[in-house]
Scaffold this motif. Structure first.
Motif, PDB file in Angstrom:
ATOM      1  N   ARG A  11       0.849  -1.185   0.000  1.00 20.58           N
ATOM      2  CA  ARG A  11       0.000   0.000   0.000  1.00 20.58           C
ATOM      3  C   ARG A  11       0.888   1.239   0.000  1.00 20.58           C
ATOM      4  NH1 ARG A  11      -4.582  -0.586   4.379  1.00 20.58           N
ATOM      5  NH2 ARG A  11      -5.697   0.702   2.907  1.00 20.58           N
ATOM      6  N   PRO A  12       0.489   2.252  -0.749  1.00 20.80           N
ATOM      7  CA  PRO A  12       1.279   3.487  -0.736  1.00 20.80           C
ATOM      8  C   PRO A  12       1.255   4.115   0.654  1.00 20.80           C
ATOM      9  CG  PRO A  12      -0.602   3.670  -2.245  1.00 20.80           C
ATOM     10  CD  PRO A  12      -0.647   2.314  -1.635  1.00 20.80           C
ATOM     11  N   PRO A  13       2.275   4.862   0.989  1.00 16.24           N
ATOM     12  CA  PRO A  13       2.315   5.471   2.324  1.00 16.24           C
ATOM     13  C   PRO A  13       1.144   6.419   2.529  1.00 16.24           C
ATOM     14  CG  PRO A  13       4.093   6.318   0.947  1.00 16.24           C
ATOM     15  CD  PRO A  13       3.412   5.244   0.164  1.00 16.24           C
ATOM     16  N   PHE A  14       0.572   6.360   3.724  1.00 17.82           N
ATOM     17  CA  PHE A  14      -0.536   7.248   4.059  1.00 17.82           C
ATOM     18  C   PHE A  14      -0.004   8.643   4.320  1.00 17.82           C
ATOM     19  CE2 PHE A  14      -3.194   9.439   7.138  1.00 17.82           C
ATOM     20  CZ  PHE A  14      -4.408   9.434   6.460  1.00 17.82           C
ATOM     21  N   ILE A  15      -0.670   9.608   3.775  1.00 16.92           N
ATOM     22  CA  ILE A  15      -0.334  11.006   4.019  1.00 16.92           C
ATOM     23  C   ILE A  15      -1.610  11.826   3.855  1.00 16.92           C
ATOM     24  CG2 ILE A  15       0.394  11.343   1.604  1.00 16.92           C
ATOM     25  CD1 ILE A  15       2.489  13.402   2.716  1.00 16.92           C
ATOM     26  N   LEU A  16      -1.751  12.826   4.684  1.00 17.39           N
ATOM     27  CA  LEU A  16      -2.889  13.731   4.564  1.00 17.39           C
ATOM     28  C   LEU A  16      -2.638  14.662   3.374  1.00 17.39           C
ATOM     29  CD1 LEU A  16      -3.243  14.553   8.357  1.00 17.39           C
ATOM     30  CD2 LEU A  16      -4.643  12.970   7.021  1.00 17.39           C
ATOM     31  N   SER A  17      -3.537  15.562   3.108  1.00 17.17           N
ATOM     32  CA  SER A  17      -3.342  16.511   2.015  1.00 17.17           C
ATOM     33  C   SER A  17      -2.123  17.388   2.310  1.00 17.17           C
ATOM     34  CB  SER A  17      -4.575  17.395   1.842  1.00 17.17           C
ATOM     35  OG  SER A  17      -4.669  18.305   2.923  1.00 17.17           O
ATOM     36  N   ARG A  18      -1.525  17.930   1.276  1.00 13.70           N
ATOM     37  CA  ARG A  18      -0.369  18.802   1.461  1.00 13.70           C
ATOM     38  C   ARG A  18      -0.739  19.966   2.374  1.00 13.70           C
ATOM     39  NH1 ARG A  18       2.914  22.996   0.213  1.00 13.70           N
ATOM     40  NH2 ARG A  18       5.082  22.459  -0.261  1.00 13.70           N
ATOM     41  N   GLN A  19      -1.898  20.522   2.162  1.00 14.15           N
ATOM     42  CA  GLN A  19      -2.352  21.663   2.960  1.00 14.15           C
ATOM     43  C   GLN A  19      -2.432  21.293   4.443  1.00 14.15           C
ATOM     44  OE1 GLN A  19      -6.159  23.189   1.730  1.00 14.15           O
ATOM     45  NE2 GLN A  19      -6.151  24.835   3.250  1.00 14.15           N
ATOM     46  N   THR A  20      -2.991  20.138   4.749  1.00 12.62           N
ATOM     47  CA  THR A  20      -3.137  19.702   6.143  1.00 12.62           C
ATOM     48  C   THR A  20      -1.768  19.421   6.762  1.00 12.62           C
ATOM     49  OG1 THR A  20      -5.296  18.765   5.631  1.00 12.62           O
ATOM     50  CG2 THR A  20      -4.234  17.993   7.640  1.00 12.62           C
ATOM     51  N   GLU A  21      -0.909  18.726   6.014  1.00 16.45           N
ATOM     52  CA  GLU A  21       0.435  18.425   6.519  1.00 16.45           C
ATOM     53  C   GLU A  21       1.217  19.713   6.776  1.00 16.45           C
ATOM     54  OE1 GLU A  21       1.674  15.578   7.451  1.00 16.45           O
ATOM     55  OE2 GLU A  21       0.362  14.102   6.508  1.00 16.45           O
ATOM     56  N   CYS A  22       1.143  20.651   5.849  1.00 13.75           N
ATOM     57  CA  CYS A  22       1.883  21.913   6.008  1.00 13.75           C
ATOM     58  C   CYS A  22       1.332  22.745   7.166  1.00 13.75           C
ATOM     59  CB  CYS A  22       1.873  22.703   4.704  1.00 13.75           C
ATOM     60  SG  CYS A  22       2.882  21.936   3.417  1.00 13.75           S
ATOM     61  N   ALA A  23       0.026  22.705   7.379  1.00 16.20           N
ATOM     62  CA  ALA A  23      -0.569  23.426   8.517  1.00 16.20           C
ATOM     63  C   ALA A  23      -0.051  22.845   9.829  1.00 16.20           C
ATOM     64  CB  ALA A  23      -2.087  23.351   8.453  1.00 16.20           C
ATOM     65  N   ALA A  24       0.080  21.525   9.905  1.00 17.99           N
ATOM     66  CA  ALA A  24       0.615  20.896  11.114  1.00 17.99           C
ATOM     67  C   ALA A  24       2.071  21.298  11.329  1.00 17.99           C
ATOM     68  CB  ALA A  24       0.491  19.376  11.017  1.00 17.99           C
ATOM     69  N   ILE A  25       2.829  21.360  10.249  1.00 15.90           N
ATOM     70  CA  ILE A  25       4.233  21.791  10.334  1.00 15.90           C
ATOM     71  C   ILE A  25       4.302  23.227  10.824  1.00 15.90           C
ATOM     72  CG2 ILE A  25       6.262  22.386   8.932  1.00 15.90           C
ATOM     73  CD1 ILE A  25       5.474  19.855   7.190  1.00 15.90           C
ATOM     74  N   ASP A  26       3.474  24.088  10.253  1.00 15.33           N
ATOM     75  CA  ASP A  26       3.474  25.499  10.637  1.00 15.33           C
ATOM     76  C   ASP A  26       3.144  25.683  12.112  1.00 15.33           C
ATOM     77  OD1 ASP A  26       4.085  26.084   8.012  1.00 15.33           O
ATOM     78  OD2 ASP A  26       2.047  26.717   7.483  1.00 15.33           O
ATOM     79  N   GLY A  27       2.287  24.809  12.644  1.00 14.03           N
ATOM     80  CA  GLY A  27       1.927  24.899  14.050  1.00 14.03           C
ATOM     81  C   GLY A  27       3.003  24.394  14.993  1.00 14.03           C
ATOM     82  N   ALA A  28       3.919  23.591  14.476  1.00  9.13           N
ATOM     83  CA  ALA A  28       4.933  22.982  15.339  1.00  9.13           C
ATOM     84  C   ALA A  28       6.327  23.586  15.185  1.00  9.13           C
ATOM     85  CB  ALA A  28       5.019  21.482  15.050  1.00  9.13           C
ATOM     86  N   VAL A  29       6.586  24.199  14.037  1.00  7.29           N
ATOM     87  CA  VAL A  29       7.948  24.663  13.737  1.00  7.29           C
ATOM     88  C   VAL A  29       7.903  26.122  13.302  1.00  7.29           C
ATOM     89  CG1 VAL A  29       9.967  24.280  12.253  1.00  7.29           C
ATOM     90  CG2 VAL A  29       8.621  22.331  13.039  1.00  7.29           C
ATOM     91  N   ARG A  30       8.732  26.934  13.918  1.00  6.55           N
ATOM     92  CA  ARG A  30       8.758  28.364  13.597  1.00  6.55           C
ATOM     93  C   ARG A  30       9.869  28.743  12.600  1.00  6.55           C
ATOM     94  NH1 ARG A  30       4.128  28.879  14.845  1.00  6.55           N
ATOM     95  NH2 ARG A  30       3.447  28.963  16.978  1.00  6.55           N
ATOM     96  N   GLU A  31      10.980  28.066  12.677  1.00  5.17           N
ATOM     97  CA  GLU A  31      12.140  28.445  11.864  1.00  5.17           C
ATOM     98  C   GLU A  31      11.909  28.117  10.385  1.00  5.17           C
ATOM     99  OE1 GLU A  31      16.775  27.195  11.543  1.00  5.17           O
ATOM    100  OE2 GLU A  31      15.941  27.368  13.563  1.00  5.17           O
ATOM    101  N   PRO A  32      12.055  29.116   9.511  1.00  7.46           N
ATOM    102  CA  PRO A  32      11.757  28.924   8.083  1.00  7.46           C
ATOM    103  C   PRO A  32      12.565  27.804   7.403  1.00  7.46           C
ATOM    104  CG  PRO A  32      11.980  31.258   8.565  1.00  7.46           C
ATOM    105  CD  PRO A  32      12.376  30.515   9.809  1.00  7.46           C
ATOM    106  N   THR A  33      13.846  27.661   7.727  1.00  9.10           N
ATOM    107  CA  THR A  33      14.644  26.624   7.049  1.00  9.10           C
ATOM    108  C   THR A  33      14.182  25.218   7.461  1.00  9.10           C
ATOM    109  OG1 THR A  33      16.377  26.767   8.737  1.00  9.10           O
ATOM    110  CG2 THR A  33      16.702  28.058   6.744  1.00  9.10           C
ATOM    111  N   LYS A  34      13.797  25.070   8.716  1.00  7.01           N
ATOM    112  CA  LYS A  34      13.284  23.771   9.172  1.00  7.01           C
ATOM    113  C   LYS A  34      11.927  23.482   8.527  1.00  7.01           C
ATOM    114  CE  LYS A  34      15.693  23.916  13.583  1.00  7.01           C
ATOM    115  NZ  LYS A  34      15.561  24.027  15.040  1.00  7.01           N
ATOM    116  N   ARG A  35      11.100  24.503   8.457  1.00  9.81           N
ATOM    117  CA  ARG A  35       9.796  24.343   7.799  1.00  9.81           C
ATOM    118  C   ARG A  35       9.983  23.906   6.350  1.00  9.81           C
ATOM    119  NH1 ARG A  35       5.756  29.377   9.169  1.00  9.81           N
ATOM    120  NH2 ARG A  35       5.286  28.754  11.311  1.00  9.81           N
ATOM    121  N   GLN A  36      10.909  24.561   5.666  1.00  8.44           N
ATOM    122  CA  GLN A  36      11.135  24.244   4.255  1.00  8.44           C
ATOM    123  C   GLN A  36      11.564  22.783   4.081  1.00  8.44           C
ATOM    124  OE1 GLN A  36      10.331  26.070   1.592  1.00  8.44           O
ATOM    125  NE2 GLN A  36      10.902  24.272   0.400  1.00  8.44           N
TER     126      GLN A  36
END
Length: 184
Positions: A11-36
């Motif tokens: 089965r292909p790896p499970f992943i939420l939508s890009r938008q949802t995944e990126c929103a979770a990242i934005d909520g957990a990580v502040r530093e732009p290079t880490k976010r990228q």
């Protein structure tokens, strides 16, 4: 008519939508290079999901994530790598490379995340990490083995205990053995 053995397609790896995944990242990580870097990991897993193949380009940001000292980065890299390894078992060589990495940070991060992988993957790597040159990695191997309940490692712990000279470390190993045997 002869029966055919059909190999199940992983089965292909499970992943939420890009938008949802990126929103979770934005909520957990502040530093732009880490976010990228985390966004690049998400994009890589989405490519794998679409193509059904894991390329070196897809692995690159995930491997880079193991070099991070921020748990929000390396733990996400570990989660994605665990999913990709389940999807494509041939990625075991990538884990071997990380386990032999010159950086203790990379080895520690991999060791700390081995409970995300199946026992067939985790136990051999934990065995290796029990004798790592970094005390921090060795301690993490004990912790992960106990947390995951890998009683297969009791004999390895006993051999380690027989060689250990540090009284504090001996105590830690004895406690790990007792926990894995269900004695405490």
């Amino acid at each position: 008519m002869p029966q055919r053995h059909i190999t199940p397609v992983p089965r292909p790896p499970f992943i939420l939508s890009r938008q949802t995944e990126c929103a979770a990242i934005d909520g957990a990580v502040r530093e732009p290079t880490k976010r990228q870097l985390l966004y690049e990991m998400v994009d890589a897993v989405l490519r794998v999901r679409e193509s059904g193949l894991v390329s070196p380009r897809d692995l690159a940001p995930i491997i880079s994530g193991f070099e991070a000292t921020d748990v929000a980065v390396w733990s996400r890299a570990a989660g994605w790598l665990a999913k990709l390894c389940a999807f494509s078992p041939s990625l075991a060589a990538t884990l071997d490379e990380l386990a032999r990495h010159r950086s203790a940070v990379v080895r520690f991060n991999l060791c700390a995340s081995l409970d995300r992988f199946g026992p067939d993957v985790a136990v051999p790597h934990l065995r290796r990490f029990l004798t790592d040159r970094s005390a921090r990695v060795r301690d993490m191997a004990l912790n992960v083995a106990v947390k995951a309940g890998y009683s297969d490692l009791v004999a390895d712990f006993e051999a380690l205990l027989a060689q250990e000279r540090d009284p504090e470390r001996q105590k830690d190993i004895q406690q790990a053995i007792a926990l894995l045997r269900g004695e405490t």
